[in-house]
Design a protein around this motif. Structure first.
Motif, PDB file in Angstrom:
ATOM      1  N   GLU A 108       0.846  -1.198   0.000  1.00 11.84           N
ATOM      2  CA  GLU A 108       0.000   0.000   0.000  1.00 11.84           C
ATOM      3  C   GLU A 108       0.879   1.245   0.000  1.00 11.84           C
ATOM      4  OE1 GLU A 108      -3.023   2.129   3.153  1.00 11.84           O
ATOM      5  OE2 GLU A 108      -3.339  -0.003   2.717  1.00 11.84           O
ATOM      6  N   ILE A 109       0.501   2.215  -0.818  1.00 12.08           N
ATOM      7  CA  ILE A 109       1.227   3.476  -0.860  1.00 12.08           C
ATOM      8  C   ILE A 109       0.965   4.251   0.425  1.00 12.08           C
ATOM      9  CG2 ILE A 109       1.590   5.632  -2.105  1.00 12.08           C
ATOM     10  CD1 ILE A 109       2.432   3.107  -3.635  1.00 12.08           C
ATOM     11  N   GLN A 110       2.035   4.544   1.163  1.00 18.71           N
ATOM     12  CA  GLN A 110       1.909   5.281   2.427  1.00 18.71           C
ATOM     13  C   GLN A 110       1.959   6.781   2.220  1.00 18.71           C
ATOM     14  OE1 GLN A 110       5.039   3.653   5.008  1.00 18.71           O
ATOM     15  NE2 GLN A 110       3.433   2.820   6.299  1.00 18.71           N
ATOM     16  N   SER A 111       2.869   7.226   1.360  1.00 23.70           N
ATOM     17  CA  SER A 111       3.019   8.663   1.139  1.00 23.70           C
ATOM     18  C   SER A 111       3.657   8.916  -0.209  1.00 23.70           C
ATOM     19  CB  SER A 111       3.867   9.306   2.237  1.00 23.70           C
ATOM     20  OG  SER A 111       5.192   8.803   2.213  1.00 23.70           O
ATOM     21  N   ILE A 112       3.358  10.092  -0.771  1.00 23.62           N
ATOM     22  CA  ILE A 112       3.937  10.529  -2.033  1.00 23.62           C
ATOM     23  C   ILE A 112       4.415  11.967  -1.856  1.00 23.62           C
ATOM     24  CG2 ILE A 112       3.516  11.008  -4.477  1.00 23.62           C
ATOM     25  CD1 ILE A 112       1.297   8.904  -4.410  1.00 23.62           C
ATOM     26  N   HIS A 113       5.679  12.197  -2.162  1.00 28.79           N
ATOM     27  CA  HIS A 113       6.241  13.538  -2.065  1.00 28.79           C
ATOM     28  C   HIS A 113       6.694  13.978  -3.455  1.00 28.79           C
ATOM     29  CE1 HIS A 113       6.172  13.228   2.301  1.00 28.79           C
ATOM     30  NE2 HIS A 113       6.728  12.040   2.168  1.00 28.79           N
ATOM     31  N   ASP A 114       6.063  15.038  -3.963  1.00 24.73           N
ATOM     32  CA  ASP A 114       6.414  15.580  -5.269  1.00 24.73           C
ATOM     33  C   ASP A 114       7.614  16.503  -5.092  1.00 24.73           C
ATOM     34  OD1 ASP A 114       6.608  16.835  -7.708  1.00 24.73           O
ATOM     35  OD2 ASP A 114       4.459  17.163  -7.933  1.00 24.73           O
ATOM     36  N   LEU A 115       8.751  16.089  -5.649  1.00 22.89           N
ATOM     37  CA  LEU A 115       9.988  16.863  -5.509  1.00 22.89           C
ATOM     38  C   LEU A 115      10.285  17.686  -6.759  1.00 22.89           C
ATOM     39  CD1 LEU A 115      12.214  14.105  -3.832  1.00 22.89           C
ATOM     40  CD2 LEU A 115      10.727  15.804  -2.732  1.00 22.89           C
ATOM     41  N   GLY A 116       9.264  17.896  -7.577  1.00 18.16           N
ATOM     42  CA  GLY A 116       9.446  18.668  -8.798  1.00 18.16           C
ATOM     43  C   GLY A 116       9.615  17.747  -9.978  1.00 18.16           C
ATOM     44  N   GLN A 117      10.853  17.368 -10.300  1.00 22.39           N
ATOM     45  CA  GLN A 117      11.118  16.456 -11.401  1.00 22.39           C
ATOM     46  C   GLN A 117      10.862  15.003 -11.030  1.00 22.39           C
ATOM     47  OE1 GLN A 117      12.112  17.174 -14.688  1.00 22.39           O
ATOM     48  NE2 GLN A 117      11.514  19.233 -14.073  1.00 22.39           N
ATOM     49  N   THR A 118      10.972  14.698  -9.758  1.00 20.85           N
ATOM     50  CA  THR A 118      10.838  13.311  -9.300  1.00 20.85           C
ATOM     51  C   THR A 118       9.790  13.205  -8.194  1.00 20.85           C
ATOM     52  OG1 THR A 118      12.585  13.576  -7.638  1.00 20.85           O
ATOM     53  CG2 THR A 118      13.256  12.835  -9.831  1.00 20.85           C
ATOM     54  N   TRP A 119       9.370  11.954  -7.965  1.00 16.64           N
ATOM     55  CA  TRP A 119       8.505  11.644  -6.828  1.00 16.64           C
ATOM     56  C   TRP A 119       9.268  10.749  -5.862  1.00 16.64           C
ATOM     57  CZ3 TRP A 119       2.871   9.977  -8.463  1.00 16.64           C
ATOM     58  CH2 TRP A 119       2.203  11.091  -9.006  1.00 16.64           C
ATOM     59  N   GLU A 120       9.036  10.973  -4.577  1.00 16.01           N
ATOM     60  CA  GLU A 120       9.529  10.070  -3.545  1.00 16.01           C
ATOM     61  C   GLU A 120       8.319   9.378  -2.933  1.00 16.01           C
ATOM     62  OE1 GLU A 120      12.815  11.193  -0.632  1.00 16.01           O
ATOM     63  OE2 GLU A 120      11.054  11.137   0.686  1.00 16.01           O
ATOM     64  N   ILE A 121       8.300   8.059  -3.012  1.00 16.67           N
ATOM     65  CA  ILE A 121       7.144   7.284  -2.564  1.00 16.67           C
ATOM     66  C   ILE A 121       7.567   6.281  -1.499  1.00 16.67           C
ATOM     67  CG2 ILE A 121       5.399   5.587  -3.274  1.00 16.67           C
ATOM     68  CD1 ILE A 121       5.346   6.816  -6.006  1.00 16.67           C
ATOM     69  N   TRP A 122       6.779   6.203  -0.435  1.00 12.63           N
ATOM     70  CA  TRP A 122       6.965   5.157   0.577  1.00 12.63           C
ATOM     71  C   TRP A 122       5.855   4.130   0.409  1.00 12.63           C
ATOM     72  CZ3 TRP A 122      10.706   3.955   4.095  1.00 12.63           C
ATOM     73  CH2 TRP A 122      11.715   4.903   4.287  1.00 12.63           C
ATOM     74  N   VAL A 123       6.248   2.863   0.375  1.00  9.51           N
ATOM     75  CA  VAL A 123       5.315   1.745   0.196  1.00  9.51           C
ATOM     76  C   VAL A 123       5.391   0.841   1.412  1.00  9.51           C
ATOM     77  CG1 VAL A 123       4.631  -0.175  -1.291  1.00  9.51           C
ATOM     78  CG2 VAL A 123       5.779   1.829  -2.291  1.00  9.51           C
ATOM     79  N   LYS A 124       4.236   0.454   1.946  1.00 11.67           N
ATOM     80  CA  LYS A 124       4.186  -0.496   3.061  1.00 11.67           C
ATOM     81  C   LYS A 124       3.939  -1.886   2.487  1.00 11.67           C
ATOM     82  CE  LYS A 124       3.664  -2.051   7.352  1.00 11.67           C
ATOM     83  NZ  LYS A 124       3.322  -3.474   7.057  1.00 11.67           N
ATOM     84  N   ALA A 125       4.912  -2.775   2.691  1.00  8.53           N
ATOM     85  CA  ALA A 125       4.788  -4.153   2.246  1.00  8.53           C
ATOM     86  C   ALA A 125       4.175  -5.001   3.350  1.00  8.53           C
ATOM     87  CB  ALA A 125       6.161  -4.710   1.874  1.00  8.53           C
ATOM     88  N   PRO A 126       3.606  -6.154   3.029  1.00 11.50           N
ATOM     89  CA  PRO A 126       3.183  -7.087   4.080  1.00 11.50           C
ATOM     90  C   PRO A 126       4.385  -7.441   4.951  1.00 11.50           C
ATOM     91  CG  PRO A 126       2.309  -7.762   1.951  1.00 11.50           C
ATOM     92  CD  PRO A 126       3.291  -6.659   1.678  1.00 11.50           C
ATOM     93  N   ASP A 127       4.146  -7.634   6.239  1.00  8.00           N
ATOM     94  CA  ASP A 127       5.249  -7.890   7.177  1.00  8.00           C
ATOM     95  C   ASP A 127       6.112  -9.070   6.762  1.00  8.00           C
ATOM     96  OD1 ASP A 127       4.420  -5.752   8.670  1.00  8.00           O
ATOM     97  OD2 ASP A 127       3.471  -6.924  10.255  1.00  8.00           O
ATOM     98  N   ASN A 128       5.498 -10.106   6.174  1.00  9.94           N
ATOM     99  CA  ASN A 128       6.270 -11.300   5.825  1.00  9.94           C
ATOM    100  C   ASN A 128       7.244 -11.080   4.669  1.00  9.94           C
ATOM    101  OD1 ASN A 128       3.921 -11.171   4.072  1.00  9.94           O
ATOM    102  ND2 ASN A 128       4.485 -13.191   3.356  1.00  9.94           N
ATOM    103  N   LEU A 129       7.141  -9.929   3.995  1.00  9.47           N
ATOM    104  CA  LEU A 129       8.057  -9.626   2.896  1.00  9.47           C
ATOM    105  C   LEU A 129       9.197  -8.704   3.324  1.00  9.47           C
ATOM    106  CD1 LEU A 129       5.671  -9.084  -0.160  1.00  9.47           C
ATOM    107  CD2 LEU A 129       6.742 -11.192   0.649  1.00  9.47           C
ATOM    108  N   ALA A 130       9.142  -8.199   4.548  1.00 11.34           N
ATOM    109  CA  ALA A 130      10.134  -7.229   5.000  1.00 11.34           C
ATOM    110  C   ALA A 130      11.559  -7.772   4.901  1.00 11.34           C
ATOM    111  CB  ALA A 130       9.833  -6.798   6.435  1.00 11.34           C
ATOM    112  N   LYS A 131      11.739  -9.047   5.177  1.00 16.87           N
ATOM    113  CA  LYS A 131      13.088  -9.637   5.191  1.00 16.87           C
ATOM    114  C   LYS A 131      13.722  -9.681   3.807  1.00 16.87           C
ATOM    115  CE  LYS A 131      10.877 -14.195   5.181  1.00 16.87           C
ATOM    116  NZ  LYS A 131      10.669 -15.424   5.968  1.00 16.87           N
ATOM    117  N   TYR A 132      12.920  -9.521   2.756  1.00 16.68           N
ATOM    118  CA  TYR A 132      13.449  -9.568   1.400  1.00 16.68           C
ATOM    119  C   TYR A 132      13.819  -8.180   0.862  1.00 16.68           C
ATOM    120  CZ  TYR A 132      11.141 -14.138   1.486  1.00 16.68           C
ATOM    121  OH  TYR A 132      10.729 -15.410   1.816  1.00 16.68           O
ATOM    122  N   LEU A 133      13.543  -7.140   1.630  1.00 16.57           N
ATOM    123  CA  LEU A 133      13.772  -5.777   1.168  1.00 16.57           C
ATOM    124  C   LEU A 133      15.095  -5.258   1.695  1.00 16.57           C
ATOM    125  CD1 LEU A 133      10.165  -4.457   1.903  1.00 16.57           C
ATOM    126  CD2 LEU A 133      11.103  -5.069  -0.342  1.00 16.57           C
ATOM    127  N   ALA A 134      15.947  -4.802   0.799  1.00 14.86           N
ATOM    128  CA  ALA A 134      17.264  -4.315   1.187  1.00 14.86           C
ATOM    129  C   ALA A 134      17.551  -2.999   0.470  1.00 14.86           C
ATOM    130  CB  ALA A 134      18.344  -5.337   0.859  1.00 14.86           C
TER     131      ALA A 134
END
Length: 220
Positions: A108-134
């Motif tokens: 699920e998309i937690q937040s979107i920050h419009d930085l002008g040319q780019t976007w910074e997005i935070w995504v919340k993954a299911p807890d069981n997938l956290a160990k695969y994210l680096a």
């Protein structure tokens, strides 16, 4: 097999229930279907679908109950915009990373920050997938190959350049948008490999602790 480099924006134009499954029709936009045959695979928002019918500017695919339960297809409706990528060829440039088209979970998309040319997005993954994210690892979001730029628990940060925003459905994301996630296939196989002989035991799942890593020579 796919690379996570989106070739076209499409749209779901029809969804027909078939028992617990669905048959869907997808308008393919600028996607060239000239080299696509019945039985070929097309990644649709990161889900590997098999074309069972082809027409001028569209293809038809069946979506199983398993796919519906494990992906965003559970809440897709007619008019849903989708990212499309044809299966890669051996002669293609490998521009993204290895993408199987098998969704691991819905984030699920937690937040979107419009930085002008780019976007910074935070995504919340299911807890069981956290160990695969680096940090600086790869992740597939709705079929798009992206780099994880920061990790906080099961949440991860993405930085989107203008081209990616223009050419994918990410441009339509809002806070709360549900997205298909596929973790790096290397991380999945490494976890299974670390189980050793225990992988053959029924009901066993991987439990990769610091002690297990040390015992197998990954830590000093």
């Amino acid at each position: 097999m796919f690379t996570g480099i989106i070739e076209s924006l499409g749209e779901i134009s029809d969804m027909q229930p078939r028992g617990n499954d669905q048959r869907i029709t997808i308008q393919t936009g600028k996607l060239d279907l000239g080299d696509v045959k019945i039985g070929d695979s097309i990644a649709t928002n990161g889900v590997c679908l098999t074309a069972v019918e082809l027409g001028s500017g569209y293809f038809v695919a069946d979506v199983s109950i398993e796919t519906i339960k494990r992906s965003g297809f559970a809440h897709y409706r007619k008019g849903q915009a989708v990212n499309l990528e044809k299966a890669m060829m051996a002669t293609s440039r490998f521009g993204g990373h290895i993408v199987s088209g098998h969704v691991d979970g819905v984030g699920e998309i937690q937040s979107i920050h419009d930085l002008g040319q780019t976007w910074e997005i935070w995504v919340k993954a299911p807890d069981n997938l956290a160990k695969y994210l680096a940090e600086k690892g790869s992740v597939t979001v709705d079929g798009v190959s992206l780099t994880v730029n920061d990790v906080n628990g099961a949440a991860f940060k993405l930085t989107l350049v203008p081209h990616t925003l223009k050419e994918t459905i990410i441009q339509h994301y809002k806070t709360g948008t549900k997205v298909n996630l596929e973790v790096d296939v290397v991380a999945r196989y490494l976890e299974r490999l670390m189980m050793g002989d225990k992988a053959a035991e029924s009901g066993k799942s991987a439990d990769i602790s610091m002690s297990v890593l040390a015992e197998n020579g990954y830590l000093r």
